[in-house]
Design an enzyme around this catalytic site. Structure first.
Site, PDB file in Angstrom:
ATOM      1  N   CYS A 140       0.845  -1.199   0.000  1.00  0.00           N
ATOM      2  CA  CYS A 140       0.000   0.000   0.000  1.00  0.00           C
ATOM      3  C   CYS A 140       0.879   1.248   0.000  1.00  0.00           C
ATOM      4  CB  CYS A 140      -0.923  -0.018   1.218  1.00  0.00           C
ATOM      5  SG  CYS A 140      -1.892   1.486   1.403  1.00  0.00           S
ATOM      6  N   CYS A 143      -0.219   4.024   2.321  1.00  0.00           N
ATOM      7  CA  CYS A 143       0.000   3.751   3.759  1.00  0.00           C
ATOM      8  C   CYS A 143       1.483   3.801   4.108  1.00  0.00           C
ATOM      9  CB  CYS A 143      -0.508   2.355   4.143  1.00  0.00           C
ATOM     10  SG  CYS A 143      -2.039   1.855   3.384  1.00  0.00           S
ATOM     11  N   ASP A 144       2.317   3.176   3.295  1.00  0.00           N
ATOM     12  CA  ASP A 144       3.700   2.921   3.702  1.00  0.00           C
ATOM     13  C   ASP A 144       4.748   3.695   2.896  1.00  0.00           C
ATOM     14  OD1 ASP A 144       2.760   1.036   5.589  1.00  0.00           O
ATOM     15  OD2 ASP A 144       2.514  -0.434   3.999  1.00  0.00           O
TER      16      ASP A 144
END
Ligand code: NAP
Length: 313
Positions: A140, A143-144
């Site tokens: 992701c 997200c990351d």
């Protein structure tokens, strides 16, 4: 007498899946006075629980750990009376007025069912992939991605998600290499100009990841040419696997309408083709699969479940 019924109890709402969609549905359902149970196979949070730092869910100025957020969502719903049962769902009987959900621990009965089972990222299925998650292997970008500020990353895949991920990462990383197994993208053509005008995005065509090279974390990937079989080494700080997602709907085929990719066909009202059955979160056909859109779906599904219980529509 039917065997294997956990309780003769008939819930107002059975929610399948304890991620952000499921527990938001539970919160709204119990606060509407509905007798509600959440069926979850592992622990609260769903996919979100796999992410240590969530920075795109509002209200947390320093971000929040996904596992903690999942637990808070569960406790928030339980505070008003939602129940959680840790069971694995095997099959559904949804056509009648009383819906049946068969699980590892027996059968649950409910007047409505909200399916919030989510979707998980497809894996590359290369050796060591699982053990390197969070140590160079990611699924992701939103997200990351921030962990790769000024670094070199590869995005694996050639669809809209891969391109979207590459564009997100191009604003963070020093260099982004899109690794695709064919010689042209599957992604919408509208992206071509944008990609060509983004100076830090490069391509490796006709390439499949054949090996992940790591010590304590990922250092490089080996790419195999899909035509010649020749292998090259690409040094990267991380990879973002973006080869599609897999909705958790294996046991729903011919129970509710699914699209070609297996997502439950339902609009913004979360209503499926079966009366009293709703689909919320990543498992539903939708444009943006995020925690906040899953939570929004959960609230909407609970609203329409309540309406169905009161008005029968
Ligand atoms: P997708 O369109 O199915 O693309 C998956 C990509 O991964 C394809 O390029 C595929 O290669 C590649 N792939 C699959 N398995 C692989 C493997 N084992 N190794 C290497 N590569 C592999 O999936 P997606 O990009 O996640 O998108 C899912 C759906 O959401 C699509 O309908 C997409 O259009 C939609 N979506 C839309 C938007 C938007 O409109 N902005 C954004 C994101 C997603 P091949 O091309 O060779 O098959």
């Amino acid at each position: 007498m039917e065997k294997n019924i956990i309780k003769e109890h008939i819930y107002d709402v059975i929610i399948v899946g304890g991620g952000p969609a499921g527990y938001t549905a539970a919160l709204y359902a119990v606060r509407a006075g509905l007798d509600t149970v959440v069926l979850e196979k592992l622990s609260a949070g769903g996919q979100m629980a796999m992410t240590t730092q969530i920075d795109n869910y509002p209200g947390f100025e320093n971000g929040v750990d996904g596992f903690d957020l999942g637990e808070k969502m569960q406790l928030g719903a339980e505070r008003f009376g939602a129940k959680t049962e840790l069971v694995e769902v095997n099959s559904y009987g949804l056509s009648g007025e009383i819906k049946k959900v068969s699980t590892s621990e027996g059968e649950f009965l409910g007047k409505t069912v909200i399916i919030a089972t989510g979707a998980k990222p497809r894996e590359l299925e290369v050796h060591k992939e699982k053990e390197l998650v969070g140590r160079g292997v990611n699924y992701c970008a939103a997200c990351d991605g921030m962990a790769y500020k000024g670094k070199t990353v590869a995005v694996i895949g050639g669809g809209n998600s891969a391109v979207g991920d590459a564009l997100i990462l191009s604003r963070i990383a020093k260099k982004v290499i899109i690794v695709h197994r064919r010689d042209s993208l599957r992604a919408t053509k509208v992206y071509n100009d944008i990609l060509n005008n983004t100076s830090n995005i490069e391509f490796m065509w006709n390439s499949q990841v054949s090996e992940l090279i790591a010590e304590d974390k990922l250092k490089a990937i080996k790419l195999k040419d899909t035509h010649t079989g020749e292998e090259v080494l690409l040094e990267v700080d991380g990879i973002f696997v973006s080869v599609g997602r897999k909705p958790e709907t294996e046991n729903l085929d011919s129970i509710v309408n699914l699209d070609k990719a297996g997502y439950i066909v339902a609009g913004e009202d979360t209503k499926t083709n079966v009366k009293g059955v709703f689909a919320a979160g990543d498992v539903r056909t939708k444009a943006l699969r995020q925690i906040i859109t899953a939570a929004a779906d959960g609230a909407i599904a609970a609203h329409y479940a309540e309406e169905y219980l009161v008005e029968g529509k």
